[in-house]
Design a protein around this motif. Structure first.
Motif, PDB file in Angstrom:
ATOM      1  N   ASP A  46     -38.056  39.655   5.890  1.00 21.14           N
ATOM      2  CA  ASP A  46     -36.850  39.768   5.485  1.00 21.14           C
ATOM      3  C   ASP A  46     -35.977  41.807   5.969  1.00 21.14           C
ATOM      4  OD1 ASP A  46     -33.987  39.692   3.965  1.00 21.14           O
ATOM      5  OD2 ASP A  46     -34.747  40.225   1.950  1.00 21.14           O
ATOM      6  N   GLU A  47     -36.116  42.057   7.044  1.00 16.11           N
ATOM      7  CA  GLU A  47     -35.983  43.347   7.652  1.00 16.11           C
ATOM      8  C   GLU A  47     -35.222  43.011   8.860  1.00 16.11           C
ATOM      9  OE1 GLU A  47     -39.700  46.017   8.062  1.00 16.11           O
ATOM     10  OE2 GLU A  47     -40.199  44.175   8.512  1.00 16.11           O
ATOM     11  N   LYS A  67     -33.666  48.226   8.233  1.00 12.10           N
ATOM     12  CA  LYS A  67     -32.334  47.771   6.823  1.00 12.10           C
ATOM     13  C   LYS A  67     -34.326  47.038   6.109  1.00 12.10           C
ATOM     14  CE  LYS A  67     -28.377  47.393   7.227  1.00 12.10           C
ATOM     15  NZ  LYS A  67     -27.552  47.021   5.642  1.00 12.10           N
ATOM     16  N   LYS A  70     -34.801  42.913   0.760  1.00 13.69           N
ATOM     17  CA  LYS A  70     -34.067  42.820  -0.078  1.00 13.69           C
ATOM     18  C   LYS A  70     -35.073  43.170  -1.103  1.00 13.69           C
ATOM     19  CE  LYS A  70     -30.830  39.462   1.454  1.00 13.69           C
ATOM     20  NZ  LYS A  70     -31.104  38.718   2.877  1.00 13.69           N
ATOM     21  N   ILE A  71     -34.906  43.999  -2.283  1.00 17.04           N
ATOM     22  CA  ILE A  71     -35.273  44.509  -3.494  1.00 17.04           C
ATOM     23  C   ILE A  71     -34.529  43.421  -4.960  1.00 17.04           C
ATOM     24  CG2 ILE A  71     -36.185  45.715  -2.898  1.00 17.04           C
ATOM     25  CD1 ILE A  71     -34.711  47.972  -4.057  1.00 17.04           C
ATOM     26  N   ARG A  78     -31.122  46.937  -0.528  1.00 18.45           N
ATOM     27  CA  ARG A  78     -32.355  47.364   0.252  1.00 18.45           C
ATOM     28  C   ARG A  78     -32.778  48.406   0.495  1.00 18.45           C
ATOM     29  NH1 ARG A  78     -32.464  43.431   5.192  1.00 18.45           N
ATOM     30  NH2 ARG A  78     -31.432  41.933   3.776  1.00 18.45           N
TER      31      ARG A  78
END
Length: 184
Positions: A46-47, A67, A70-71, A78
């Motif tokens: 997820d980068e 990026k 997602k957090i 992110r």
């Protein structure tokens, strides 16, 4: 810094509400080229890594952006690291020589609007995907992310946004290509 971002699907009525209620900062044209890591699958981690070329008011800017994952479950929040670059072609050449491959280039027009201190709305018309609205703020620590997402979400709802989207334009475009048999 943490980029707290909420995105939704928009139509002309949502665009008009923003134009009537907030101050236009500027209109921009973006060309975002995303890269695939030679040893790591960014789709799994997820980068994202991209070079953005941004044009506005006769100016040209370019950035290399990383990026992180997602957090937050309800937004696109992110960690983002962005550095200005002066020669996107040479930076692309460096990335290629290191084994990175170009995945896709996404083109869009963006209208940026000032909402409040630290809060910006973007009206995006993405080639091949349609109209979207993004609202973003920066956070210096994770503890304030949840409350910030709630505030941003409420602003978009007040503008008539009914459908929200966590996926990036890259993810949406790749899914669209798979559905239309264009992805390889």
């Amino acid at each position: 810094m943490i980029e707290v971002e909420v995105k939704g699907y928009a139509d002309e009525s949502v665009f008009e509400r923003v134009r009537e209620n907030f101050k236009l900062i500027r209109k921009e044209y973006h060309e975002d080229t995303y890269f695939r890591h030679p040893c790591r699958d960014f789709a799994e981690t997820d980068e994202a890594l991209r070079i953005r070329i941004r044009r506005f008011n006769g100016h040209f800017e370019a950035f290399l952006t990383y990026k992180g994952p997602k957090i937050d479950r309800n937004s696109k929040t992110r960690k983002e690291i962005e550095v200005p670059i002066s020669d996107p072609d040479k930076h692309t050449e460096i990335l290629r020589n290191l084994g990175f491959e170009e995945v896709l280039t996404i083109e869009k027009t963006r209208e940026k609007y000032y909402v409040d201190k630290g809060i910006i709305i973007d009206l995006d018309e993405v080639n091949g995907l349609g109209k979207f609205i993004e609202i973003e703020a920066l956070a210096d620590r994770e503890e304030i992310v949840e409350e910030t997402v709630k505030i941003l979400h409420e602003i978009l709802e007040s503008l008539g946004v009914e459908r929200f989207e966590r996926r990036s334009y890259l993810e949406l475009m790749l899914e669209r290509e798979v559905e239309h048999g264009k992805a390889g």
